[in-house]
Design an enzyme around this catalytic site. Sequence first.
Site, mmCIF file in Angstrom:
data_model
loop_
_atom_site.group_PDB
_atom_site.id
_atom_site.type_symbol
_atom_site.label_atom_id
_atom_site.label_comp_id
_atom_site.label_asym_id
_atom_site.label_seq_id
_atom_site.Cartn_x
_atom_site.Cartn_y
_atom_site.Cartn_z
ATOM 1 N N TYR A 166 -35.911 12.214 76.718
ATOM 2 C CA TYR A 166 -35.230 13.372 76.976
ATOM 3 C C TYR A 166 -35.800 13.766 78.438
ATOM 4 O O TYR A 166 -35.017 13.660 79.492
ATOM 5 C CB TYR A 166 -35.649 14.490 76.222
ATOM 6 C CG TYR A 166 -35.165 15.861 76.873
ATOM 7 C CD1 TYR A 166 -33.788 15.991 76.525
ATOM 8 C CD2 TYR A 166 -35.810 16.726 77.333
ATOM 9 C CE1 TYR A 166 -33.315 17.494 76.935
ATOM 10 C CE2 TYR A 166 -35.432 17.994 77.662
ATOM 11 C CZ TYR A 166 -34.429 18.309 77.535
ATOM 12 O OH TYR A 166 -33.832 19.413 78.063
ATOM 13 N N LYS A 170 -33.975 13.560 82.146
ATOM 14 C CA LYS A 170 -34.114 14.816 83.136
ATOM 15 C C LYS A 170 -34.470 14.593 84.306
ATOM 16 O O LYS A 170 -34.106 15.148 85.474
ATOM 17 C CB LYS A 170 -34.603 16.233 82.413
ATOM 18 C CG LYS A 170 -33.832 16.458 81.306
ATOM 19 C CD LYS A 170 -32.621 17.231 81.819
ATOM 20 C CE LYS A 170 -31.912 17.929 80.748
ATOM 21 N NZ LYS A 170 -30.775 18.589 81.215
#
Length: 301
Positions: A166, A170
């Site tokens: 994740y 990002k």
Amino acid sequence: MATLDFSDRVVIVTGAGRGIGRAHALLLASRGASVVVGDLGASIDGSGVDGDDPAAQVVDEITAAGGTAVACAADVSTEDGAHALVEAAVSAFGGLTGVVNNAGIVRTAPFDEVPDEEYQRHLDVHYFGTLRVCRAAWPHLLRAHSPRIVNTISGAMLGNPDMAHYGGSKGAVFGLTRNLALEGLDKGIKVNAIAPGAGTRMAEAAADTLSPEIMEYMRTSLLPEHIAPVVAYLLHPSCDVTGEVFNVAGGIVNRLALVNTVGIHDPGLTIESVAERFDQIMAITPDALPQVVAPAQMPVS
């Protein structure tokens, strides 16, 4: 200060059926913006569609309050989905002035247990979803007055337990934001990002990586409604910054800045001289230079 008006703005908000995206859409519409509420209705880990239609529900809220919005159940991870969102804006409202890339998925797991497919899925939604929507919107933004893009990154890109997949995706969005800001400099397109913190479905999905006290604080004190005013301001023509990232949570707003320390200069550098002067290399002094998106200051290495 005069109330900031959005009555001539047309904005796409992805992932706007729930949580932070919903708050963005509701606030923008309440200030006069015409909003495309984009949401596929997917489960929090992106593994499937939940079966409801959250985008339509948010549009109903907006129109009931006297605002203007249309729903678009498009998948941002595909070219067709990105173009569908832009086409919805152009068909319904005649143009496009702003994009908020908010759609996201999350699943927590230790680094060595995450398969390649999971990394790719996070990249498809966060990085490629942002990229594809920006790319589909770009020609229309070039024709718009004061076009704006706001992307969504995360503090997880700086490190968070069980979130390499994740946080890494990002981080890719952060790099894209900086480069698009540079691309947009002479075109008038301002591109910024936020790193939000709020008690949402995605936060609940990451609950195992946070203490119970922090989760309770997020649920009760870090609300999606605290995020939306910053995003709305970044979309307004009066906001003139580009290439910036803002941490936003519970009424706290601050700038996340990259700095180059003064460091050292030694053409005769050796392993030992690096070791001996490492504290000087690391020191963040008042002379450290923030890296902003401007042609004369952009690093090339």
